[in-house]
Write an enzyme that holds these catalytic residues in place. Structure first.
Site, PDB file in Angstrom:
ATOM      1  N   TYR A  27      56.109  48.426  52.779  1.00  0.00           N
ATOM      2  CA  TYR A  27      54.710  48.084  52.867  1.00  0.00           C
ATOM      3  C   TYR A  27      54.161  48.924  54.066  1.00  0.00           C
ATOM      4  O   TYR A  27      52.853  49.117  53.746  1.00  0.00           O
ATOM      5  CB  TYR A  27      54.788  46.351  52.787  1.00  0.00           C
ATOM      6  CG  TYR A  27      53.933  45.405  53.296  1.00  0.00           C
ATOM      7  CD1 TYR A  27      52.934  44.721  52.295  1.00  0.00           C
ATOM      8  CD2 TYR A  27      52.617  45.210  54.570  1.00  0.00           C
ATOM      9  CE1 TYR A  27      51.994  44.230  52.508  1.00  0.00           C
ATOM     10  CE2 TYR A  27      52.265  44.208  55.029  1.00  0.00           C
ATOM     11  CZ  TYR A  27      51.554  44.022  53.489  1.00  0.00           C
ATOM     12  OH  TYR A  27      50.216  43.451  53.828  1.00  0.00           O
ATOM     13  N   SER A  31      46.657  46.754  56.434  1.00  0.00           N
ATOM     14  CA  SER A  31      47.226  45.286  57.716  1.00  0.00           C
ATOM     15  C   SER A  31      47.381  45.822  58.916  1.00  0.00           C
ATOM     16  O   SER A  31      47.730  47.029  58.729  1.00  0.00           O
ATOM     17  CB  SER A  31      49.010  44.907  56.988  1.00  0.00           C
ATOM     18  OG  SER A  31      50.013  44.537  57.743  1.00  0.00           O
ATOM     19  N   SER A  90      52.917  52.055  52.492  1.00  0.00           N
ATOM     20  CA  SER A  90      51.945  52.097  51.993  1.00  0.00           C
ATOM     21  C   SER A  90      50.427  51.664  52.512  1.00  0.00           C
ATOM     22  O   SER A  90      49.568  52.282  52.030  1.00  0.00           O
ATOM     23  CB  SER A  90      52.403  51.118  50.864  1.00  0.00           C
ATOM     24  OG  SER A  90      51.869  49.525  51.109  1.00  0.00           O
ATOM     25  N   LYS A  91      50.606  51.177  53.232  1.00  0.00           N
ATOM     26  CA  LYS A  91      49.398  50.586  54.637  1.00  0.00           C
ATOM     27  C   LYS A  91      48.826  51.441  55.229  1.00  0.00           C
ATOM     28  O   LYS A  91      47.568  51.243  55.431  1.00  0.00           O
ATOM     29  CB  LYS A  91      49.888  48.892  54.956  1.00  0.00           C
ATOM     30  CG  LYS A  91      49.331  48.824  54.001  1.00  0.00           C
ATOM     31  CD  LYS A  91      48.588  47.242  53.313  1.00  0.00           C
ATOM     32  CE  LYS A  91      48.926  46.201  52.375  1.00  0.00           C
ATOM     33  NZ  LYS A  91      47.801  45.769  51.748  1.00  0.00           N
ATOM     34  N   ASN A 126      41.802  44.217  47.336  1.00  0.00           N
ATOM     35  CA  ASN A 126      42.578  42.987  48.010  1.00  0.00           C
ATOM     36  C   ASN A 126      44.045  43.145  48.173  1.00  0.00           C
ATOM     37  O   ASN A 126      45.233  42.825  48.609  1.00  0.00           O
ATOM     38  CB  ASN A 126      42.246  42.267  48.325  1.00  0.00           C
ATOM     39  CG  ASN A 126      42.480  40.805  48.431  1.00  0.00           C
ATOM     40  OD1 ASN A 126      42.934  40.464  49.688  1.00  0.00           O
ATOM     41  ND2 ASN A 126      43.135  39.487  47.228  1.00  0.00           N
ATOM     42  N   VAL A 138      46.533  45.366  38.992  1.00  0.00           N
ATOM     43  CA  VAL A 138      46.204  46.633  38.701  1.00  0.00           C
ATOM     44  C   VAL A 138      46.927  48.202  38.966  1.00  0.00           C
ATOM     45  O   VAL A 138      46.767  49.138  39.320  1.00  0.00           O
ATOM     46  CB  VAL A 138      45.203  46.594  40.522  1.00  0.00           C
ATOM     47  CG1 VAL A 138      44.119  44.990  40.441  1.00  0.00           C
ATOM     48  CG2 VAL A 138      47.206  45.942  41.436  1.00  0.00           C
TER      49      VAL A 138
HETATM   50  N1  LIG Z   1      49.235  37.164  54.028  1.00  0.00           N
HETATM   51  C1  LIG Z   1      49.065  37.342  55.088  1.00  0.00           C
HETATM   52  O1  LIG Z   1      49.624  37.587  56.382  1.00  0.00           O
HETATM   53  C2  LIG Z   1      48.487  39.424  54.792  1.00  0.00           C
HETATM   54  C3  LIG Z   1      48.656  40.187  56.065  1.00  0.00           C
HETATM   55  C4  LIG Z   1      48.189  41.241  56.048  1.00  0.00           C
HETATM   56  C5  LIG Z   1      47.836  41.964  55.012  1.00  0.00           C
HETATM   57  N2  LIG Z   1      47.968  40.789  54.036  1.00  0.00           N
HETATM   58  C6  LIG Z   1      47.004  41.776  52.850  1.00  0.00           C
HETATM   59  O2  LIG Z   1      46.529  40.776  52.485  1.00  0.00           O
HETATM   60  C7  LIG Z   1      46.007  41.058  50.872  1.00  0.00           C
HETATM   61  C8  LIG Z   1      45.839  40.042  50.300  1.00  0.00           C
HETATM   62  O3  LIG Z   1      47.541  38.726  51.028  1.00  0.00           O
HETATM   63  P1  LIG Z   1      47.452  37.389  50.148  1.00  0.00           P
HETATM   64  O4  LIG Z   1      47.422  36.813  51.367  1.00  0.00           O
HETATM   65  O5  LIG Z   1      45.980  36.795  50.434  1.00  0.00           O
HETATM   66  O6  LIG Z   1      47.764  37.427  48.967  1.00  0.00           O
HETATM   67  P2  LIG Z   1      48.538  36.171  48.518  1.00  0.00           P
HETATM   68  O7  LIG Z   1      48.054  34.244  48.541  1.00  0.00           O
HETATM   69  O8  LIG Z   1      50.024  36.431  47.632  1.00  0.00           O
HETATM   70  O9  LIG Z   1      47.214  37.143  47.129  1.00  0.00           O
HETATM   71  C9  LIG Z   1      47.722  38.269  46.339  1.00  0.00           C
HETATM   72  C10 LIG Z   1      46.959  37.793  45.339  1.00  0.00           C
HETATM   73  O10 LIG Z   1      46.481  39.401  45.074  1.00  0.00           O
HETATM   74  C11 LIG Z   1      47.224  39.044  42.722  1.00  0.00           C
HETATM   75  N3  LIG Z   1      48.069  40.476  42.703  1.00  0.00           N
HETATM   76  C12 LIG Z   1      48.659  40.377  43.038  1.00  0.00           C
HETATM   77  N4  LIG Z   1      49.340  42.245  42.429  1.00  0.00           N
HETATM   78  C13 LIG Z   1      48.297  42.416  41.687  1.00  0.00           C
HETATM   79  C14 LIG Z   1      48.701  43.286  40.374  1.00  0.00           C
HETATM   80  N5  LIG Z   1      49.766  44.005  39.846  1.00  0.00           N
HETATM   81  N6  LIG Z   1      47.490  43.172  39.798  1.00  0.00           N
HETATM   82  C15 LIG Z   1      46.992  41.877  40.078  1.00  0.00           C
HETATM   83  N7  LIG Z   1      46.701  41.287  41.318  1.00  0.00           N
HETATM   84  C16 LIG Z   1      47.401  41.069  41.459  1.00  0.00           C
HETATM   85  C17 LIG Z   1      47.954  37.504  43.279  1.00  0.00           C
HETATM   86  O11 LIG Z   1      47.161  37.351  42.288  1.00  0.00           O
HETATM   87  P3  LIG Z   1      48.822  37.535  40.948  1.00  0.00           P
HETATM   88  O12 LIG Z   1      49.995  37.558  41.101  1.00  0.00           O
HETATM   89  O13 LIG Z   1      48.297  36.530  39.363  1.00  0.00           O
HETATM   90  O14 LIG Z   1      48.423  38.381  40.244  1.00  0.00           O
HETATM   91  C18 LIG Z   1      46.618  37.128  44.080  1.00  0.00           C
HETATM   92  O15 LIG Z   1      45.437  36.620  43.427  1.00  0.00           O
HETATM   93  C19 LIG Z   1      47.296  41.958  50.163  1.00  0.00           C
HETATM   94  O16 LIG Z   1      46.764  43.124  50.642  1.00  0.00           O
HETATM   95  C20 LIG Z   1      48.277  41.640  51.500  1.00  0.00           C
HETATM   96  O17 LIG Z   1      48.413  42.825  52.023  1.00  0.00           O
HETATM   97  C21 LIG Z   1      47.810  39.990  54.243  1.00  0.00           C
END
Ligand SMILES: NC(=O)c1ccc[n+]([C@@H]2O[C@H](COP(=O)([O-])OP(=O)(O)OC[C@H]3O[C@@H](n4cnc5c(N)ncnc54)[C@H](OP(=O)(O)O)[C@@H]3O)[C@@H](O)[C@H]2O)c1
Length: 260
Positions: free
Chosen positions: A150, A138, A153-154, A86, A60
């Protein structure tokens, strides 16, 4: 049939959203992420998604990849009813820890990509006549969290959400953000915010005490809200920044000590 693009649908929150949308039926989910290995892992744990979710690869943060996806979606589906920005990246630390390259990488994925992708998808979203964009932000957007890049950006993503809701409403495109608290996904281990699994478990256990609901989040907790925002049930909801955080943002240490 509703067509919905999710970035990062191969893991964590994105995967839970893809699964829930698929289960709701009458939806074609397209996921965009980089690693084929993660896609295969997702299909191994969720074989029911094989052939149902259209997993495509691309980054992305690369304009060329986003352009290709826009072309692919136009040729194959002709319109887009939902876009879930996402995909995210988290590099822990402040100005002493995060060099300029890492700063830019975080902003490219978390902030610039949602802007670029939404812009490139506009003709397809307009063709829907009733589209919904959901940005996964977030709780760290409103409070300095573990990472300066982070949180910044958010915070920017929240403002993109509010700005675009005003601009795109007349095209029947709603734009909202969901701001999760801590959710158990591979993010923190993959981003090396913690060194190993035992440190991660310790972090989760310590954090749970700061959630009035008494536990940290599951990806499904976030998916429920995202699916609501994508649906017609939310047809009058736009420009909203919605915390889904088990109450962590309103946690009160003093009350906790008094009551227990
Ligand atoms: N987990 C938490 O505690 C939490 C809390 C608040 C907000 N969030 C937000 O929720 C969202 C999802 O996070 P998650 O916790 O589900 O993380 P995750 O399990 O690490 O999943 C991240 C996903 O994004 C993809 N991705 C990362 N960089 C990318 C890129 N440059 N291009 C295309 N795809 C990309 C990854 O696949 P590839 O690496 O294969 O590309 C993976 O499918 C994020 O925006 C995160 O900031 C998470």
């Amino acid at each position: 049939m509703k067509h919905i693009l999710i970035t990062g649908g191969s893991s964590g929150i994105g995967l839970a959203i893809a699964k829930k949308l698929m289960e709701e039926g009458n939806r074609k989910v397209i996921s965009l992420s980089r690693s084929q290995e993660k896609i295969e892992r997702a299909l191994f744990t969720h074989p029911e998604m094989e052939g149902e979710v259209d997993f495509i690869t691309g980054d992305v943060s690369k304009a060329g990849d986003c352009q290709k996806v826009a072309g692919y979606l136009k040729d194959r589906y002709g319109k887009l009813d939902g876009l879930v920005n996402n995909a995210g990246m988290l590099t822990a630390g402040g100005i002493h820890d995060i060099d300029y390259e890492l700063w830019k990488a975080n902003l490219d994925i978390n902030l610039n990509a949602p802007y670029l992708l939404t812009q490139m998808m506009l003709p397809l979203l307009k063709a829907s006549g009733n589209a919904s964009v959901v940005n996964i932000s977030s709780v760290a957007s409103r409070i300095p969290g573990r990472s300066i890049a982070y949180s910044v950006s958010k915070a920017g993503l929240d403002m993109i959400t509010e700005f675009l809701a005003g601009e795109l409403g007349p095209y029947q495109i709603r734009v909202n953000a969901v701001n999760p608290g801590l959710v158990e996904t591979p993010l923190h281990l993959d981003s090396k915010v913690v060194d190993d699994e035992s440190m991660y478990r310790e972090m989760l256990a310590k954090s749970a005490g700061k959630y009035p609901i008494g536990r940290i989040g599951k990806p499904e907790d976030i998916a429920q809200m995202v699916c609501f925002l994508l649906s017609e049930k939310a047809s009058w909801v736009t420009g909203s920044i919605i915390r889904v955080d088990g109450g962590s943002s309103v946690f009160n240490e003093i009350l906790k000590r008094k009551n227990r």
